[in-house]
Motif scaffolding. Structure first.
Motif, short mmCIF file in Angstrom:
data_model
loop_
_atom_site.label_atom_id
_atom_site.label_comp_id
_atom_site.label_asym_id
_atom_site.label_seq_id
_atom_site.Cartn_x
_atom_site.Cartn_y
_atom_site.Cartn_z
N THR A 84 19.45 140.19 23.73
CA THR A 84 20.70 139.35 22.86
C THR A 84 21.41 138.82 23.92
O THR A 84 21.87 137.61 23.80
N MET A 85 22.03 139.62 24.70
CA MET A 85 23.02 139.09 25.78
C MET A 85 22.41 138.02 26.63
O MET A 85 23.04 136.97 27.04
N GLN A 86 21.25 137.90 27.06
CA GLN A 86 20.46 137.16 27.97
C GLN A 86 20.49 135.70 27.18
O GLN A 86 20.83 134.59 27.84
N ALA A 87 20.08 135.70 25.98
CA ALA A 87 20.01 134.50 25.37
C ALA A 87 21.43 134.12 25.12
O ALA A 87 21.56 132.70 25.15
N PHE A 88 22.58 134.93 24.69
CA PHE A 88 23.86 134.38 24.70
C PHE A 88 24.28 133.72 26.19
O PHE A 88 24.92 132.49 26.16
N ALA A 89 23.89 134.36 27.14
CA ALA A 89 24.47 133.75 28.56
C ALA A 89 23.46 132.36 28.63
O ALA A 89 24.14 131.52 29.26
N ASP A 90 22.26 132.14 28.30
CA ASP A 90 21.62 131.03 28.26
C ASP A 90 22.36 129.98 27.42
O ASP A 90 22.53 128.90 27.75
N VAL A 91 22.82 130.14 26.20
CA VAL A 91 23.46 129.40 25.15
C VAL A 91 24.79 128.99 26.32
O VAL A 91 25.19 127.80 26.09
N VAL A 92 25.54 129.95 26.72
CA VAL A 92 26.82 129.51 27.47
C VAL A 92 26.69 128.65 28.65
O VAL A 92 27.26 127.52 28.97
N ARG A 93 25.48 128.85 29.51
CA ARG A 93 25.10 128.21 30.79
C ARG A 93 24.61 126.72 30.23
O ARG A 93 24.48 125.94 30.93
N SER A 94 23.99 126.50 29.07
CA SER A 94 23.45 125.21 28.65
C SER A 94 24.73 124.60 28.24
O SER A 94 24.40 123.10 27.81
N GLY A 95 26.05 124.95 28.00
CA GLY A 95 26.93 124.20 27.56
C GLY A 95 27.14 124.20 25.90
O GLY A 95 27.94 123.54 25.68
N LYS A 96 26.22 124.94 25.36
CA LYS A 96 26.44 124.77 24.03
C LYS A 96 27.46 125.77 23.37
O LYS A 96 27.75 125.59 22.24
N ALA A 97 28.00 126.74 23.95
CA ALA A 97 29.24 127.57 23.59
C ALA A 97 29.84 127.74 24.92
O ALA A 97 29.41 127.89 26.02
N LEU A 98 31.39 128.00 24.82
CA LEU A 98 32.11 128.40 25.86
C LEU A 98 32.26 129.95 25.98
O LEU A 98 32.13 130.35 27.19
N TYR A 99 32.40 130.40 24.84
CA TYR A 99 32.66 131.85 24.92
C TYR A 99 31.89 132.70 23.92
O TYR A 99 31.27 131.99 23.08
N ILE A 100 31.62 134.01 24.07
CA ILE A 100 30.67 134.71 23.19
C ILE A 100 31.58 135.78 22.59
O ILE A 100 32.77 136.27 22.91
N GLY A 101 31.27 136.22 21.33
CA GLY A 101 32.03 137.08 20.63
C GLY A 101 30.99 137.72 19.51
O GLY A 101 30.05 137.52 19.42
N VAL A 102 31.58 138.62 19.01
CA VAL A 102 30.78 139.50 18.07
C VAL A 102 31.60 139.71 16.77
O VAL A 102 32.82 139.61 16.70
N SER A 103 30.90 140.39 15.87
CA SER A 103 31.47 140.89 14.68
C SER A 103 31.06 142.17 14.22
O SER A 103 29.90 142.43 13.85
#
Length: 334
Positions: free
Chosen positions: A133-152
């Motif tokens: 999960t966290m690797q996928a989020f990291a890839d989303v951030v590095r691709s420029g599609k998200a700036l920060y990550i959060g959870v709920s």
């Protein structure tokens, strides 16, 4: 409107966030939803929260259309991934790499933007390795599609594990989005202390307890017409656990407290969650634009120790405080 930093970052959000759970694409018509978004912008709200699962993606579409003519750099747009979406096939749920990468592309298309400011894990996924999960989020951030990550709705241990992996991957996990109100304080014993240590802020939902803290539900009386408790599309299910006479009687004791400080009961409830310094923003929803204008007046309000003590005397005894109530599903929903 006042603004606060989100987590241990240089990123600011409005103290009041406009959210569209149970409203856009579901409870209110699209033209009314857009009017509510306009009211939020006019009131100084710059932060908007949605999720792909809200109205099965329709809420993102409505929000994207409502914001499409606004200056993107002046907005903070948040969305989430986890719950089933689309045709709800076997990979249309959870925090697998496949679902995250497919979902961010769909969310950006519906929101009509190149990126979201915050991409959030809508719940913890017990069926996917956290590393994936966290690797996928990291890839989303590095691709420029998200700036920060959060959870709920992650518990303290889940926050610590996710934050540690985020640090290893060089991304910022800066927020948690839990339920929090005068009546629901389960984050206070464990989640908040852990978050303070980790540099994570809370973006809280349901600060008025699904409308119960507005005082409109009276003990022994039928719920008002047009209220969430009468909404057969799902709203009634979310509020029914609070419609007990002991809760409603205690809430009525807040009316003189609010009057003494010149606030409505809804404003008092929102101001109360903002007294917690670990809370960066309180999410409000609306089915009418005037609700937005009213609730925004809670921004910047400082409640005295005496007022906080009176609130605790009224409802502290019935508030839920068990940290074990901060839970995510033990298995992905079908």
């Amino acid at each position: 409107m006042e603004f606060r930093y989100l987590g241990n970052s240089g990123f600011k959000v409005s103290e009041i966030t406009y959210g569209n759970w149970l409203t856009h694409g579901s409870q209110v018509e699209n033209d009314v939803a857009k009017t509510c978004v306009r009211a939020a912008l006019d009131a100084g709200i710059s932060t908007f929260d949605t999720a792909d699962a809200y109205a099965n993606t329709a809420a993102e579409t409505v929000l994207g259309e409502a914001l499409r003519r606004e200056r993107r750099e002046s907005l903070e747009i948040f969305t989430k991934v986890y719950w089933p979406t689309g045709p709800q096939g076997h990979n249309d749920v959870g925090l697998s790499r496949k679902h995250i990468l497919d979902s961010i592309n769909g969310s950006l298309r519906r929101l009509q933007t190149d990126y979201v400011d915050l991409y959030q894990a809508h719940r913890y996924d017990a069926d996917t390795p956290l590393e994936e999960t966290m690797q996928a989020f990291a890839d989303v951030v590095r691709s420029g599609k998200a700036l920060y990550i959060g959870v709920s709705e992650w518990n303290a241990d889940q926050l610590r594990a996710g934050h540690a992996l985020a640090q290893e991957l060089g991304i910022q996990l800066i927020s948690n989005q839990p339920q929090y109100s005068m009546l629901w304080r389960v984050i206070e014993p464990e989640v908040v202390p852990a978050s303070v240590d980790l540099g994570i802020s809370q973006i809280v939902w349901s600060p008025v307890a699904q409308g119960v803290l507005t005082g409109k539900y009276k003990p022994g009386e039928e719920a008002p017409a047009g209220s969430r408790a009468r909404d057969e599309k799902g709203g009634a299910n979310t509020v029914k656990r609070l419609l007990r006479d002991d809760v409603l009687t205690a809430v009525q004791e807040l009316a003189p407290v609010a009057a003494d400080v010149g606030l409505t009961m809804a404003q008092l409830a929102i101001a109360w969650v903002l007294q917690n310094t670990n809370v960066a923003s309180a999410i409000i929803g609306a089915s009418r634009p005037e609700q937005v204008a009213d609730n925004v007046r809670a921004s910047g309000v400082k409640l005295s120790a005496d007022v906080l003590a009176r609130i605790d005397a009224a409802v502290g005894g019935i508030a839920e405080t068990d940290p074990a109530k901060t839970v995510s599903p033990t298995a992905r929903p079908a």
